[in-house]
Design a protein around this motif. Sequence first.
Motif, PDB file in Angstrom:
ATOM      1  N   ASP A   1       0.826  -1.210   0.000  1.00  0.00           N
ATOM      2  CA  ASP A   1       0.000   0.000   0.000  1.00  0.00           C
ATOM      3  C   ASP A   1       0.861   1.260   0.000  1.00  0.00           C
ATOM      4  O   ASP A   1       0.544   2.253  -0.655  1.00  0.00           O
ATOM      5  N   TRP A   2       1.959   1.227   0.764  1.00  0.00           N
ATOM      6  CA  TRP A   2       2.786   2.426   0.885  1.00  0.00           C
ATOM      7  C   TRP A   2       3.356   2.849  -0.461  1.00  0.00           C
ATOM      8  O   TRP A   2       3.519   4.051  -0.729  1.00  0.00           O
ATOM      9  N   LEU A   3       3.645   1.864  -1.340  1.00  0.00           N
ATOM     10  CA  LEU A   3       4.135   2.188  -2.676  1.00  0.00           C
ATOM     11  C   LEU A   3       3.082   2.962  -3.466  1.00  0.00           C
ATOM     12  O   LEU A   3       3.399   3.922  -4.174  1.00  0.00           O
ATOM     13  N   GLY A   4       1.842   2.515  -3.340  1.00  0.00           N
ATOM     14  CA  GLY A   4       0.759   3.207  -4.024  1.00  0.00           C
ATOM     15  C   GLY A   4       0.563   4.616  -3.509  1.00  0.00           C
ATOM     16  O   GLY A   4       0.346   5.557  -4.283  1.00  0.00           O
ATOM     17  N   ILE A   5       0.650   4.781  -2.190  1.00  0.00           N
ATOM     18  CA  ILE A   5       0.468   6.107  -1.594  1.00  0.00           C
ATOM     19  C   ILE A   5       1.600   7.034  -2.010  1.00  0.00           C
ATOM     20  O   ILE A   5       1.372   8.176  -2.428  1.00  0.00           O
ATOM     21  N   LYS A   6       2.829   6.556  -1.907  1.00  0.00           N
ATOM     22  CA  LYS A   6       3.983   7.376  -2.294  1.00  0.00           C
ATOM     23  C   LYS A   6       3.886   7.771  -3.763  1.00  0.00           C
ATOM     24  O   LYS A   6       4.082   8.941  -4.127  1.00  0.00           O
ATOM     25  N   GLY A   7       3.596   6.804  -4.633  1.00  0.00           N
ATOM     26  CA  GLY A   7       3.512   7.099  -6.056  1.00  0.00           C
ATOM     27  C   GLY A   7       2.440   8.121  -6.377  1.00  0.00           C
ATOM     28  O   GLY A   7       2.660   9.039  -7.183  1.00  0.00           O
ATOM     29  N   CYS A   8       1.286   7.990  -5.746  1.00  0.00           N
ATOM     30  CA  CYS A   8       0.183   8.918  -6.010  1.00  0.00           C
ATOM     31  C   CYS A   8       0.527  10.333  -5.562  1.00  0.00           C
ATOM     32  O   CYS A   8       0.214  11.316  -6.249  1.00  0.00           O
ATOM     33  N   LEU A   9       1.148  10.476  -4.408  1.00  0.00           N
ATOM     34  CA  LEU A   9       1.475  11.803  -3.910  1.00  0.00           C
ATOM     35  C   LEU A   9       2.585  12.452  -4.735  1.00  0.00           C
ATOM     36  O   LEU A   9       2.548  13.657  -5.016  1.00  0.00           O
ATOM     37  N   PHE A  10       3.577  11.651  -5.153  1.00  0.00           N
ATOM     38  CA  PHE A  10       4.616  12.170  -6.043  1.00  0.00           C
ATOM     39  C   PHE A  10       4.032  12.575  -7.395  1.00  0.00           C
ATOM     40  O   PHE A  10       4.535  13.484  -8.056  1.00  0.00           O
ATOM     41  N   GLU A  11       2.984  11.887  -7.812  1.00  0.00           N
ATOM     42  CA  GLU A  11       2.380  12.118  -9.130  1.00  0.00           C
ATOM     43  C   GLU A  11       1.984  13.582  -9.319  1.00  0.00           C
ATOM     44  O   GLU A  11       2.089  14.136 -10.413  1.00  0.00           O
ATOM     45  N   LYS A  12       1.512  14.208  -8.250  1.00  0.00           N
ATOM     46  CA  LYS A  12       1.014  15.577  -8.338  1.00  0.00           C
ATOM     47  C   LYS A  12       1.894  16.597  -7.618  1.00  0.00           C
ATOM     48  O   LYS A  12       1.594  17.795  -7.620  1.00  0.00           O
ATOM     49  N   ALA A  13       2.968  16.138  -7.004  1.00  0.00           N
ATOM     50  CA  ALA A  13       3.779  17.040  -6.173  1.00  0.00           C
ATOM     51  C   ALA A  13       4.338  18.215  -6.967  1.00  0.00           C
ATOM     52  O   ALA A  13       4.470  19.331  -6.439  1.00  0.00           O
ATOM     53  N   HIS A  14       4.664  17.986  -8.245  1.00  0.00           N
ATOM     54  CA  HIS A  14       5.251  19.061  -9.053  1.00  0.00           C
ATOM     55  C   HIS A  14       4.279  20.208  -9.281  1.00  0.00           C
ATOM     56  O   HIS A  14       4.689  21.310  -9.669  1.00  0.00           O
ATOM     57  N   GLU A  15       2.981  19.978  -9.030  1.00  0.00           N
ATOM     58  CA  GLU A  15       1.980  21.020  -9.234  1.00  0.00           C
ATOM     59  C   GLU A  15       1.868  21.974  -8.048  1.00  0.00           C
ATOM     60  O   GLU A  15       1.175  22.991  -8.130  1.00  0.00           O
ATOM     61  N   VAL A  16       2.543  21.632  -6.939  1.00  0.00           N
ATOM     62  CA  VAL A  16       2.402  22.417  -5.708  1.00  0.00           C
ATOM     63  C   VAL A  16       3.760  23.012  -5.344  1.00  0.00           C
ATOM     64  O   VAL A  16       4.672  22.291  -4.934  1.00  0.00           O
ATOM     65  N   SER A  17       3.885  24.324  -5.473  1.00  0.00           N
ATOM     66  CA  SER A  17       5.176  24.980  -5.273  1.00  0.00           C
ATOM     67  C   SER A  17       5.685  24.845  -3.847  1.00  0.00           C
ATOM     68  O   SER A  17       6.898  24.731  -3.625  1.00  0.00           O
ATOM     69  N   ARG A  18       4.805  24.805  -2.864  1.00  0.00           N
ATOM     70  CA  ARG A  18       5.257  24.761  -1.473  1.00  0.00           C
ATOM     71  C   ARG A  18       5.909  23.420  -1.114  1.00  0.00           C
ATOM     72  O   ARG A  18       6.570  23.298  -0.089  1.00  0.00           O
ATOM     73  N   LEU A  19       5.767  22.403  -1.985  1.00  0.00           N
ATOM     74  CA  LEU A  19       6.396  21.109  -1.726  1.00  0.00           C
ATOM     75  C   LEU A  19       7.875  21.095  -2.127  1.00  0.00           C
ATOM     76  O   LEU A  19       8.563  20.110  -1.887  1.00  0.00           O
ATOM     77  N   SER A  20       8.348  22.179  -2.722  1.00  0.00           N
ATOM     78  CA  SER A  20       9.756  22.249  -3.104  1.00  0.00           C
ATOM     79  C   SER A  20      10.653  22.652  -1.938  1.00  0.00           C
ATOM     80  O   SER A  20      11.878  22.640  -2.059  1.00  0.00           O
ATOM     81  N   ASP A  21      10.075  23.000  -0.800  1.00  0.00           N
ATOM     82  CA  ASP A  21      10.859  23.362   0.379  1.00  0.00           C
ATOM     83  C   ASP A  21      11.708  22.176   0.831  1.00  0.00           C
ATOM     84  O   ASP A  21      11.301  21.016   0.735  1.00  0.00           O
ATOM     85  N   ASP A  22      12.896  22.481   1.352  1.00  0.00           N
ATOM     86  CA  ASP A  22      13.813  21.422   1.789  1.00  0.00           C
ATOM     87  C   ASP A  22      13.521  20.934   3.206  1.00  0.00           C
ATOM     88  O   ASP A  22      14.000  19.879   3.606  1.00  0.00           O
ATOM     89  N   GLY A  23      12.769  21.692   3.960  1.00  0.00           N
ATOM     90  CA  GLY A  23      12.535  21.357   5.363  1.00  0.00           C
ATOM     91  C   GLY A  23      11.492  20.270   5.536  1.00  0.00           C
ATOM     92  O   GLY A  23      10.901  19.781   4.574  1.00  0.00           O
TER      93      GLY A  23
END
Length: 243
Positions: free
Chosen positions: A44-66
Motif C-alpha cells: 500500500d505504501w508504494l501506491g500512496i507514495k507514487g500517487c502523492l509524487f504524481e502531483k507534487a510538481h503542481e504544488v510549489s510549497r512542496l519544493s521546500d527542503d525542510g
Amino acid sequence: MPYKTTVMAHLDEVDDLATAIGACNNVWYKEDGGLRRLCGSNTDWLGIKGCLFEKAHEVSRLSDDGPLTALVVGAGGASRAALYALTVHLRCATVYVLNRDDQEVADLMRDCQRLPTPPKIVHITQLEQAQQLPAPHYVVGTVPDLEPRTDAEKNLAAVLRSILERPEKGVLLDMCFKPRRTRMIKLAESLGWACVEGTHVIGYQIETQWRLWAGTERAAKLDKKGAWEVLLKAADESKAINF
C-alpha cells in the motif's frame, strides 16, 4: 479491508516491512520444503507514495527542503501504510490524524513507534484545534466514502473542510475509489487542491505485487505501461465505481 491489521496473526510469515508498518495488504504462498506457507507484506505504501509524487510538481510549497506536514483521515490498516510513506519517503515529521475513535488513534500512535523515524502525531478532534495548526502539505484519505450522519461524523467533516479551505494547498489522495469520484476529492478539487483518485494506488503496486505472486522471472516480463492502460480503462468503464 478492513482486516489489514488482524490478518497478520493468521499468516505463517510476515516480512519486516509489514511488521514495521503494522499492516498487511498483500498475501501470497511461498514453497518451503514441500510446504506452502502463507506470507504477508505491505505494498500500500508504494501506491500512496507514487500517487502523492504524481502531483507534487503542481504544488510549489512542496519544493521546500525542510520537514513537511501531512493529514491522514482514518486510523485503520491503510493509515499505517500512509504514515510509513509520508514519514520515510515524503519528509513529513508531523502527521495530523482525523478519526472519531480515540482508541484507534492510540493504537496507531503505538504502532508507528516501529517506524524508522516515528512522526509526531497530532489527533485533531475539534475545529478550533485544526484552525490553530499549520496547514498540511499532503492529505491521505483512508476511510469509506459515507455521508456523515452522527454528530461526531459531521464534526470531523467540518474539520476536514476547514483544513482544505485554508489558503495553503497541497496534494490530496483519497484511497477510497467506490465511488471513484468521492466526496473528499470533489470538495478538495473545488478548493484548489491537486488530487489523485484511489484507483491509481493499484497501479503503483502492480510490479511489486506481481513479483510476490508470480515470481521474479515473470515480473521481469511485466508490461508496466500496458498494465496501467488496462487499469485505467477498467476504472473508466466500471459501473461499480462510476456513480
